[in-house]
Design an enzyme around this catalytic site. Structure first.
Site, PDB file in Angstrom:
ATOM      1  N   ARG A   1       0.785  -1.293   0.006  1.00  0.00           N
ATOM      2  CA  ARG A   1      -0.039   0.117  -0.047  1.00  0.00           C
ATOM      3  C   ARG A   1       0.747   1.207  -0.017  1.00  0.00           C
ATOM      4  NH1 ARG A   1      -4.456  -0.886   4.886  1.00  0.00           N
ATOM      5  NH2 ARG A   1      -5.020   1.246   4.049  1.00  0.00           N
TER       6      ARG A   1
ATOM      7  N   TYR B   1      -9.558   9.261  -8.907  1.00  0.00           N
ATOM      8  CA  TYR B   1     -10.813  10.237  -8.408  1.00  0.00           C
ATOM      9  C   TYR B   1     -10.492  10.705  -6.882  1.00  0.00           C
ATOM     10  CZ  TYR B   1     -12.708   6.378  -5.977  1.00  0.00           C
ATOM     11  OH  TYR B   1     -13.251   5.096  -5.082  1.00  0.00           O
ATOM     12  N   PRO B   2     -10.625  11.973  -6.716  1.00  0.00           N
ATOM     13  CA  PRO B   2     -10.234  12.448  -5.391  1.00  0.00           C
ATOM     14  C   PRO B   2     -11.625  12.452  -4.336  1.00  0.00           C
ATOM     15  CG  PRO B   2     -10.678  14.289  -6.763  1.00  0.00           C
ATOM     16  CD  PRO B   2     -10.697  13.045  -7.877  1.00  0.00           C
ATOM     17  N   MET B   3     -11.257  12.294  -3.321  1.00  0.00           N
ATOM     18  CA  MET B   3     -12.635  12.399  -2.370  1.00  0.00           C
ATOM     19  C   MET B   3     -12.264  12.785  -1.020  1.00  0.00           C
ATOM     20  SD  MET B   3     -12.869   8.245  -0.996  1.00  0.00           S
ATOM     21  CE  MET B   3     -13.975   8.748   0.292  1.00  0.00           C
ATOM     22  N   SER B   4     -13.402  13.248  -0.495  1.00  0.00           N
ATOM     23  CA  SER B   4     -13.454  13.705   1.060  1.00  0.00           C
ATOM     24  C   SER B   4     -14.470  13.142   1.826  1.00  0.00           C
ATOM     25  CB  SER B   4     -13.429  15.305   1.239  1.00  0.00           C
ATOM     26  OG  SER B   4     -12.370  15.730   0.502  1.00  0.00           O
ATOM     27  N   LYS B   5     -14.366  13.229   3.187  1.00  0.00           N
ATOM     28  CA  LYS B   5     -15.302  12.842   4.142  1.00  0.00           C
ATOM     29  C   LYS B   5     -16.080  13.932   4.320  1.00  0.00           C
ATOM     30  CE  LYS B   5     -14.381   8.360   5.195  1.00  0.00           C
ATOM     31  NZ  LYS B   5     -13.183   8.185   4.254  1.00  0.00           N
TER      32      LYS B   5
ATOM     33  N   GLN C   1      -5.645  -1.427  -5.926  1.00  0.00           N
ATOM     34  CA  GLN C   1      -6.081   0.117  -5.397  1.00  0.00           C
ATOM     35  C   GLN C   1      -4.836   0.711  -4.703  1.00  0.00           C
ATOM     36  OE1 GLN C   1     -10.011  -0.656  -3.080  1.00  0.00           O
ATOM     37  NE2 GLN C   1      -9.754  -2.437  -3.559  1.00  0.00           N
TER      38      GLN C   1
ATOM     39  N   SER D   1     -19.618   5.291   2.802  1.00  0.00           N
ATOM     40  CA  SER D   1     -19.709   5.950   1.628  1.00  0.00           C
ATOM     41  C   SER D   1     -21.105   6.590   1.334  1.00  0.00           C
ATOM     42  CB  SER D   1     -19.231   5.067   0.524  1.00  0.00           C
ATOM     43  OG  SER D   1     -18.012   4.727   0.292  1.00  0.00           O
TER      44      SER D   1
END
Length: 276
Positions: A165, A180-184, A220, A258
């Protein structure tokens, strides 16, 4: 007994710095054959583990100094994605400069960039250590907590799974890539950062089990970007079959973590250019 602070962040392990660069073709637009030639030429300058044409030294704890790859984007308003992994921020900056001096770069216009670092979140370990500190009347961050964390982190770093990882390899048999980017989420009624450590640990554990069902189908790479970018994480997926991206992301969106707490940016999907 005191209650462990609900806002305490999970401990993390970091590896390589990562940079995702997104470009569109300038005019006149590059055709496929010329793009392939320019990518191969640029790759010779950037080459795996190279910084400014000089081979970088790998740290003792990691297998190499990093790599770069080029992907032709499909179905996007942009045309090309370049992904770099390097063992320091300075090395990443140097390879960014190297690319900018190539003939390929002269034919590109930047549209987006995402800076991050490979990350392994220690949610379960952090929650467990916090409970232990509370049970003995101590607190998160005290001497015993720090000592226990160092021991557990060392053991994690010796795990082959964690090392993959932090220092991912470019899979030679998975030509398709999705980033892709992501946030909480921080909404008043759905704020990830006000959940207890135990709740966040439980949710992330279930989320991880979903991802593991795709082992061998999708590789991933999770990178953390808090303090480095507007978005908080980056997700880079490699697969033999691009339909696996749809299946994996669909399954994960039904996970509670999610469904309630994730926000996503744009998706960039394409195929890795051979020789790049």
């Amino acid at each position: 007994m005191t209650t462990p602070p609900i806002a305490h962040p999970p401990e993390t392990l970091e590896g390589w710095f990562a940079l995702h660069q997104i470009f569109r073709f300038g005019k006149p637009k590059l055709d496929a054959s010329r793009l392939d030639r320019l990518v191969i030429k640029a790759a010779g300058v950037l080459g795996p583990g190279k910084v400014s044409g000089t081979k970088a030294r790998a740290k003792k704890s990691q297998p190499a100094a990093g790599w770069s790859c080029f992907a032709r984007l499909i179905g996007s308003t942009s045309d090309l994605m370049v992904i770099h992994f390097r063992d320091s921020l300075d090395a990443l900056g140097a390879v960014q400069d190297d690319l900018a001096r190539t003939e390929l770069a002269a034919n590109l216009e930047p549209t987006y960039a995402f800076l991050s670092v490979t990350e392994a979140g220690l949610y379960h370990i952090t929650a467990e250590l916090a409970r232990e500190a509370d049970a003995r009347g101590g607190k998160v961050g005290d001497e015993e907590y720090v000592r226990g964390l160092a021991e557990r982190a060392k053991a994690e770093l010796e795990s082959a799974q964690v090392r993959r990882r932090l220092y991912p390899e470019l899979p030679p048999d998975m030509p398709y890539v999705s980033f892709y980017p992501m946030s909480k989420r921080r909404d008043a009624a759905q704020n990830w950062y006000t959940l207890t450590l135990d709740d966040r640990s439980r949710l992330m554990r279930a989320h991880g089990l979903t991802g593991r069902r795709y082992a061998g189908k999708v590789q991933q790479v999770i990178t953390g970007a808090i303090g480095l970018d507007k978005w908080e994480w980056g997700v880079t997926l490699f697969a033999r079959d691009p339909l696996e991206f749809k299946k994996l992301v669909t399954d994960m969106r039904f996970d509670e973590v999610s469904a309630k707490y994730a926000e996503f940016g744009d998706f960039y999907v394409g195929r890795v250019i051979p020789g790049g």
